[in-house]
Design a protein around this motif. Structure first.
Motif, PDB file in Angstrom:
ATOM      1  N   UNK A 281       0.856  -1.178   0.000  1.00  8.04           N
ATOM      2  CA  UNK A 281       0.000   0.000   0.000  1.00  8.04           C
ATOM      3  C   UNK A 281       0.894   1.229   0.000  1.00  8.04           C
ATOM      4  N   UNK A 282       0.651   2.112  -0.943  1.00 13.29           N
ATOM      5  CA  UNK A 282       1.419   3.351  -1.018  1.00 13.29           C
ATOM      6  C   UNK A 282       0.548   4.497  -0.517  1.00 13.29           C
ATOM      7  N   UNK A 283       1.115   5.269   0.377  1.00 11.27           N
ATOM      8  CA  UNK A 283       0.411   6.441   0.885  1.00 11.27           C
ATOM      9  C   UNK A 283       0.973   7.663   0.167  1.00 11.27           C
ATOM     10  N   UNK A 284       0.082   8.380  -0.477  1.00  9.83           N
ATOM     11  CA  UNK A 284       0.496   9.563  -1.226  1.00  9.83           C
ATOM     12  C   UNK A 284      -0.017  10.792  -0.477  1.00  9.83           C
ATOM     13  N   UNK A 285       0.873  11.691  -0.205  1.00  9.70           N
ATOM     14  CA  UNK A 285       0.517  12.935   0.457  1.00  9.70           C
ATOM     15  C   UNK A 285       0.445  14.030  -0.604  1.00  9.70           C
ATOM     16  N   UNK A 286      -0.710  14.670  -0.689  1.00  6.09           N
ATOM     17  CA  UNK A 286      -0.875  15.727  -1.673  1.00  6.09           C
ATOM     18  C   UNK A 286      -0.493  17.068  -1.066  1.00  6.09           C
ATOM     19  N   UNK A 287       0.160  17.895  -1.849  1.00  3.36           N
ATOM     20  CA  UNK A 287       0.499  19.246  -1.418  1.00  3.36           C
ATOM     21  C   UNK A 287      -0.777  20.078  -1.375  1.00  3.36           C
ATOM     22  N   UNK A 288      -0.710  21.208  -0.662  1.00  2.65           N
ATOM     23  CA  UNK A 288      -1.856  22.118  -0.598  1.00  2.65           C
ATOM     24  C   UNK A 288      -1.443  23.480  -1.145  1.00  2.65           C
ATOM     25  N   UNK A 289      -2.404  24.107  -1.803  1.00  3.81           N
ATOM     26  CA  UNK A 289      -2.258  25.478  -2.272  1.00  3.81           C
ATOM     27  C   UNK A 289      -3.538  26.190  -1.864  1.00  3.81           C
ATOM     28  N   UNK A 290      -3.404  27.469  -1.528  1.00  8.58           N
ATOM     29  CA  UNK A 290      -4.555  28.255  -1.094  1.00  8.58           C
ATOM     30  C   UNK A 290      -4.772  29.371  -2.100  1.00  8.58           C
ATOM     31  N   UNK A 291      -5.957  29.412  -2.687  1.00  6.90           N
ATOM     32  CA  UNK A 291      -6.250  30.348  -3.774  1.00  6.90           C
ATOM     33  C   UNK A 291      -7.109  31.498  -3.246  1.00  6.90           C
ATOM     34  N   UNK A 292      -6.680  32.699  -3.591  1.00  6.45           N
ATOM     35  CA  UNK A 292      -7.390  33.913  -3.201  1.00  6.45           C
ATOM     36  C   UNK A 292      -7.524  34.782  -4.440  1.00  6.45           C
ATOM     37  N   UNK A 293      -8.728  34.989  -4.901  1.00  6.84           N
ATOM     38  CA  UNK A 293      -8.984  35.847  -6.068  1.00  6.84           C
ATOM     39  C   UNK A 293      -8.107  35.468  -7.253  1.00  6.84           C
TER      40      UNK A 293
ATOM     41  N   UNK B   9       2.564  22.649   6.337  1.00  4.94           N
ATOM     42  CA  UNK B   9       1.639  21.549   6.049  1.00  4.94           C
ATOM     43  C   UNK B   9       0.938  20.965   7.272  1.00  4.94           C
ATOM     44  N   UNK B  10       1.473  21.198   8.469  1.00  7.24           N
ATOM     45  CA  UNK B  10       0.828  20.660   9.664  1.00  7.24           C
ATOM     46  C   UNK B  10      -0.263  21.581  10.208  1.00  7.24           C
ATOM     47  N   UNK B  11      -0.391  22.788   9.661  1.00  4.83           N
ATOM     48  CA  UNK B  11      -1.433  23.725  10.119  1.00  4.83           C
ATOM     49  C   UNK B  11      -2.793  23.300   9.598  1.00  4.83           C
ATOM     50  N   UNK B  12      -3.815  23.509  10.432  1.00  4.42           N
ATOM     51  CA  UNK B  12      -5.191  23.306   9.989  1.00  4.42           C
ATOM     52  C   UNK B  12      -5.511  24.394   8.956  1.00  4.42           C
ATOM     53  N   UNK B  13      -6.457  24.119   8.070  1.00  2.98           N
ATOM     54  CA  UNK B  13      -6.809  25.065   7.012  1.00  2.98           C
ATOM     55  C   UNK B  13      -7.296  26.393   7.606  1.00  2.98           C
ATOM     56  N   UNK B  14      -8.063  26.337   8.684  1.00  2.86           N
ATOM     57  CA  UNK B  14      -8.551  27.558   9.324  1.00  2.86           C
ATOM     58  C   UNK B  14      -7.390  28.402   9.841  1.00  2.86           C
ATOM     59  N   UNK B  15      -6.339  27.747  10.360  1.00  3.14           N
ATOM     60  CA  UNK B  15      -5.160  28.468  10.846  1.00  3.14           C
ATOM     61  C   UNK B  15      -4.405  29.113   9.688  1.00  3.14           C
ATOM     62  N   UNK B  16      -4.396  28.460   8.534  1.00  9.77           N
ATOM     63  CA  UNK B  16      -3.746  29.043   7.356  1.00  9.77           C
ATOM     64  C   UNK B  16      -4.507  30.297   6.926  1.00  9.77           C
ATOM     65  N   UNK B  17      -5.837  30.233   6.959  1.00 13.50           N
ATOM     66  CA  UNK B  17      -6.644  31.416   6.620  1.00 13.50           C
ATOM     67  C   UNK B  17      -6.318  32.572   7.566  1.00 13.50           C
ATOM     68  N   UNK B  18      -6.243  32.312   8.858  1.00 13.66           N
ATOM     69  CA  UNK B  18      -5.907  33.360   9.826  1.00 13.66           C
ATOM     70  C   UNK B  18      -4.501  33.898   9.570  1.00 13.66           C
ATOM     71  N   UNK B  19      -3.579  33.010   9.219  1.00 13.55           N
ATOM     72  CA  UNK B  19      -2.211  33.412   8.903  1.00 13.55           C
ATOM     73  C   UNK B  19      -2.199  34.407   7.739  1.00 13.55           C
TER      74      UNK B  19
END
Length: 70
Positions: A3-15, A24-34
């Motif tokens: 079994x291969x575990x694939x970790x996907x990167x995250x990008x946050x789009x604004x306008x 990558x360890x931050x919750x999405x809500x924390x990234x928004x506050x950041x």
């Protein structure tokens, strides 16, 4: 069977602008506050569920009032 575990990167789009994942360890809500500290218009923004583009999850930060008619 292997079994291969694939970790996907995250990008946050604004306008239409892509913002990198600050931690990558931050919750999405924390990234928004950041990013709201840097982009005050994100204060009160909504997080749109992610879509997958290739090997990346794309989260959209939708500003309050986006698309509102008035």
């Amino acid at each position: 069977m292997t079994v291969a575990v694939i970790s996907l990167d995250r990008v946050f789009r604004m306008s239409g602008r892509d913002l990198p994942d600050p931690n990558p360890s931050m919750e999405v809500e924390a990234v928004l506050k950041h990013y709201a500290r840097q982009y005050p218009r994100l204060t009160g923004a909504k997080i749109v569920p992610p879509i997958q583009e290739n090997d990346t999850y794309v989260y959209e930060f939708r500003e309050a009032g986006f698309g509102a008619k008035g």
